[in-house]
Write a protein that holds these residues in place. Sequence first.
Motif, PDB file in Angstrom:
ATOM      1  N   HIS A   1       0.827  -1.211   0.000  1.00  0.00           N
ATOM      2  CA  HIS A   1       0.000   0.000   0.000  1.00  0.00           C
ATOM      3  C   HIS A   1       0.863   1.263   0.000  1.00  0.00           C
ATOM      4  CE1 HIS A   1      -3.462   2.394   0.230  1.00  0.00           C
ATOM      5  NE2 HIS A   1      -3.463   2.617   1.526  1.00  0.00           N
TER       6      HIS A   1
ATOM      7  N   GLU B   1       3.656   0.377 -11.430  1.00  0.00           N
ATOM      8  CA  GLU B   1       4.131   1.554 -10.691  1.00  0.00           C
ATOM      9  C   GLU B   1       5.643   1.723 -10.791  1.00  0.00           C
ATOM     10  OE1 GLU B   1       2.263   2.662  -7.118  1.00  0.00           O
ATOM     11  OE2 GLU B   1       0.443   1.525  -7.528  1.00  0.00           O
TER      12      GLU B   1
ATOM     13  N   ASN C   1      -3.579  -1.497 -12.029  1.00  0.00           N
ATOM     14  CA  ASN C   1      -4.413  -1.657 -10.821  1.00  0.00           C
ATOM     15  C   ASN C   1      -5.427  -2.779 -11.008  1.00  0.00           C
ATOM     16  OD1 ASN C   1      -3.303   1.074 -10.432  1.00  0.00           O
ATOM     17  ND2 ASN C   1      -4.717   1.143  -8.707  1.00  0.00           N
TER      18      ASN C   1
ATOM     19  N   GLU D   1      -8.243  -0.874   2.547  1.00  0.00           N
ATOM     20  CA  GLU D   1      -7.418   0.333   2.526  1.00  0.00           C
ATOM     21  C   GLU D   1      -7.235   0.811   1.078  1.00  0.00           C
ATOM     22  OE1 GLU D   1      -3.676  -0.925   4.204  1.00  0.00           O
ATOM     23  OE2 GLU D   1      -3.198  -2.166   2.466  1.00  0.00           O
TER      24      GLU D   1
ATOM     25  N   VAL E   1      -8.508   1.759  -2.866  1.00  0.00           N
ATOM     26  CA  VAL E   1      -9.548   2.754  -3.142  1.00  0.00           C
ATOM     27  C   VAL E   1     -10.950   2.167  -3.381  1.00  0.00           C
ATOM     28  CG1 VAL E   1      -9.070   3.062  -5.637  1.00  0.00           C
ATOM     29  CG2 VAL E   1      -9.981   4.940  -4.282  1.00  0.00           C
TER      30      VAL E   1
ATOM     31  N   LEU F   1     -12.403   0.573  -0.198  1.00  0.00           N
ATOM     32  CA  LEU F   1     -12.491   1.652   0.803  1.00  0.00           C
ATOM     33  C   LEU F   1     -13.724   2.505   0.547  1.00  0.00           C
ATOM     34  CD1 LEU F   1     -11.120   3.406   3.102  1.00  0.00           C
ATOM     35  CD2 LEU F   1     -10.229   4.794   1.252  1.00  0.00           C
TER      36      LEU F   1
ATOM     37  N   PRO G   1     -12.951   9.781   0.577  1.00  0.00           N
ATOM     38  CA  PRO G   1     -11.870  10.776   0.487  1.00  0.00           C
ATOM     39  C   PRO G   1     -11.126  10.692  -0.850  1.00  0.00           C
ATOM     40  CG  PRO G   1     -11.187   8.904   1.861  1.00  0.00           C
ATOM     41  CD  PRO G   1     -12.541   8.571   1.333  1.00  0.00           C
TER      42      PRO G   1
ATOM     43  N   TYR H   1      -8.346  12.019  -3.339  1.00  0.00           N
ATOM     44  CA  TYR H   1      -7.100  12.778  -3.186  1.00  0.00           C
ATOM     45  C   TYR H   1      -6.951  13.861  -4.264  1.00  0.00           C
ATOM     46  CZ  TYR H   1      -5.336   8.962  -0.146  1.00  0.00           C
ATOM     47  OH  TYR H   1      -5.152   8.037   0.848  1.00  0.00           O
TER      48      TYR H   1
ATOM     49  N   ARG I   1      -5.727   5.874 -13.734  1.00  0.00           N
ATOM     50  CA  ARG I   1      -5.284   4.494 -13.502  1.00  0.00           C
ATOM     51  C   ARG I   1      -5.987   3.575 -14.489  1.00  0.00           C
ATOM     52  NH1 ARG I   1      -2.274   7.096 -10.998  1.00  0.00           N
ATOM     53  NH2 ARG I   1      -1.570   6.918  -8.836  1.00  0.00           N
TER      54      ARG I   1
ATOM     55  N   ASN J   1      -9.557   9.040 -11.274  1.00  0.00           N
ATOM     56  CA  ASN J   1     -10.114   8.632  -9.982  1.00  0.00           C
ATOM     57  C   ASN J   1     -11.484   9.269  -9.756  1.00  0.00           C
ATOM     58  OD1 ASN J   1      -7.832   7.152  -9.437  1.00  0.00           O
ATOM     59  ND2 ASN J   1      -6.843   8.778  -8.248  1.00  0.00           N
TER      60      ASN J   1
ATOM     61  N   ARG K   1      -2.112  12.851  -1.978  1.00  0.00           N
ATOM     62  CA  ARG K   1      -1.018  11.951  -1.569  1.00  0.00           C
ATOM     63  C   ARG K   1       0.298  12.613  -1.984  1.00  0.00           C
ATOM     64  NH1 ARG K   1      -1.409   6.118  -4.392  1.00  0.00           N
ATOM     65  NH2 ARG K   1      -2.603   5.536  -2.561  1.00  0.00           N
TER      66      ARG K   1
ATOM     67  N   HIS L   1       2.078  12.012  -5.618  1.00  0.00           N
ATOM     68  CA  HIS L   1       1.049  11.183  -6.266  1.00  0.00           C
ATOM     69  C   HIS L   1       1.277  11.095  -7.784  1.00  0.00           C
ATOM     70  CE1 HIS L   1      -3.604  10.408  -6.258  1.00  0.00           C
ATOM     71  NE2 HIS L   1      -2.913   9.418  -6.782  1.00  0.00           N
TER      72      HIS L   1
ATOM     73  N   TYR M   1      -6.303   9.339   7.597  1.00  0.00           N
ATOM     74  CA  TYR M   1      -7.380  10.262   7.211  1.00  0.00           C
ATOM     75  C   TYR M   1      -7.810  11.204   8.337  1.00  0.00           C
ATOM     76  CZ  TYR M   1      -7.766   7.126   3.223  1.00  0.00           C
ATOM     77  OH  TYR M   1      -7.484   6.382   2.124  1.00  0.00           O
TER      78      TYR M   1
HETATM   79  P1  TYD Z   1      -4.819   2.722  -4.312  1.00  0.00           P
HETATM   80  O1  TYD Z   1      -6.032   1.877  -4.281  1.00  0.00           O
HETATM   81  O2  TYD Z   1      -4.134   3.060  -3.043  1.00  0.00           O
HETATM   82  O3  TYD Z   1      -3.822   2.008  -5.340  1.00  0.00           O
HETATM   83  P2  TYD Z   1      -2.435   2.554  -6.002  1.00  0.00           P
HETATM   84  O4  TYD Z   1      -1.932   3.692  -5.222  1.00  0.00           O
HETATM   85  O5  TYD Z   1      -1.579   1.350  -5.921  1.00  0.00           O
HETATM   86  O6  TYD Z   1      -2.790   2.940  -7.421  1.00  0.00           O
HETATM   87  O7  TYD Z   1      -5.174   4.083  -5.028  1.00  0.00           O
HETATM   88  C1  TYD Z   1      -5.702   4.123  -6.339  1.00  0.00           C
HETATM   89  C2  TYD Z   1      -5.890   5.575  -6.706  1.00  0.00           C
HETATM   90  O8  TYD Z   1      -6.912   6.140  -5.855  1.00  0.00           O
HETATM   91  C3  TYD Z   1      -4.643   6.399  -6.485  1.00  0.00           C
HETATM   92  O9  TYD Z   1      -4.490   7.347  -7.545  1.00  0.00           O
HETATM   93  C4  TYD Z   1      -4.912   7.132  -5.180  1.00  0.00           C
HETATM   94  C5  TYD Z   1      -6.418   7.275  -5.144  1.00  0.00           C
HETATM   95  N1  TYD Z   1      -6.995   7.260  -3.787  1.00  0.00           N
HETATM   96  C6  TYD Z   1      -7.838   8.295  -3.356  1.00  0.00           C
HETATM   97  O10 TYD Z   1      -8.118   9.252  -4.103  1.00  0.00           O
HETATM   98  N2  TYD Z   1      -8.340   8.243  -2.080  1.00  0.00           N
HETATM   99  C7  TYD Z   1      -8.040   7.230  -1.230  1.00  0.00           C
HETATM  100  O11 TYD Z   1      -8.521   7.246  -0.063  1.00  0.00           O
HETATM  101  C8  TYD Z   1      -7.211   6.144  -1.684  1.00  0.00           C
HETATM  102  C9  TYD Z   1      -6.843   4.989  -0.801  1.00  0.00           C
HETATM  103  C10 TYD Z   1      -6.702   6.217  -2.972  1.00  0.00           C
END
Ligand code: TYD
Length: 348
Positions: free
Chosen positions: A95, A136, A188, A197, A199, A202, A214, A216, A223, A258, A282, A285, A342
């Motif tokens: 993660h 990645e 992904n 945890e 996206v 979650l 949430p 980001y 993706r 996203n 993030r 990011h 968060y």
């Molecule tokens: P994630 O599921 O953590 O996978 P990865 O980082 O391996 O791609 O996240 C997927 C996308 O979603 C990534 O661009 C970050 C975004 N994201 C959010 O916007 N909010 C969140 O709470 C999470 C966990 C991820």
Amino acid sequence: MSTDTSVFQAKRLVVTGAAGFIGSNLAHWLRVHRRDTSLVCVDALTYAGNLANLAGLEQDTGFQFVRGDIRDAELIGRLLDAGVDGVINAAAHTHVDRSLLGGDDFAGTNVGGVQVLLEAIKQRPEMRFLQVSTDEVYGAQGPDERADEETAYRPGNPYSATKSGGDLLTLAYVRSFGLNAVITRCCNNYGPFQHPEKVIPLFVTNLLAGKPVPLYGDGLHEREWLHVEDHCAAIVCVLETGRAGDIYNITSSERITNLELTRRIVEIMGRDERSIRYVQDRPGHDRRYALNDGKIRGELGWRPRHLFADGLKQTVQWYIEHQDWSSTVRSGEYRNYYERQYGRRIAT
Ligand code: TYD
Ligand code: NAD
């Protein structure tokens, strides 16, 4: 086009990380589609590993579970000596957000653990090894770019940096010692048994609990999304027919922002945009992941079977129907993580 038509058919496979999302789906996939291959499933059962993901396999005589760490050279050696002819490494700390919080030992497992496996395989040169890696490692791609297998490593966070380390070690062992190893790099994944945890689970479980989701930054990060069953089929395809020393990208090419993903989840769940909470981005990011997977399609003939629109609906439904599963996973350690990640994240 590959001229090597040899096919590897495993009699007994070690699958590491088998209690995690992809590992458990892979174990189920193999027991359905490769009945002649028996499985030794290994997992350290970190917070991300859950034996409930393997439910239904306990009575299967072709399935064995061993709780263990891939960094334990003695254990790995013992397992490989029990008639095993191939290893798929899906064990990792995975993660990105946790890697940014600096908590888990990403380098220890994603680099050190891979080296332990490679050392064990080096002693057993007939063994086949598949390292499950990720898109990645290429880092963010520009607006018109798609990474192919020759694209340089440009990892943007500690998770992807350690995954790059595992890949580099694998390639070095192929070159130095002639290991029979292959690497897959997938986009992904989505599907059942993914830790909440990440996206998609979650957001679904938050909405089920009446909480906002949430998102980001500006939500315009892109993706590509592949159903985990398609990833499992691709991994087995590469294990069986991939050229030793080669890397194979895997993607659906279904790339969305996203924000678009979030809107679709919200809509499937009968909510509206008021459920979306834009929060602080993030750090570092990666803006856009995009893969060219012409090699696995052209040389090995793999194709995805699931369309994202259908697969996403089925996946959301799966989490709605398995709230017991997610509420167990969301208790305990997860609550502390959620608060750290968060709790103080400022809404934008
Ligand atoms: P994630 O599921 O953590 O996978 P990865 O980082 O391996 O791609 O996240 C997927 C996308 O979603 C990534 O661009 C970050 C975004 N994201 C959010 O916007 N909010 C969140 O709470 C999470 C966990 C991820
Ligand atoms: P996950 O976090 O759900 O599962 C990882 C599993 O590895 C867990 O069960 C954990 O207990 C186990 N594990 C961790 N450290 C271990 C150790 N030292 N020894 C033994 N077991 C250990 O992750 P996932 O999503 O299933 O990812 C599996 C692999 O696929 C990873 O290598 C990841 O980089 C790769 N990958 C994932 C995605 C995705 O979208 N999930 C996409 C591309 C590639």
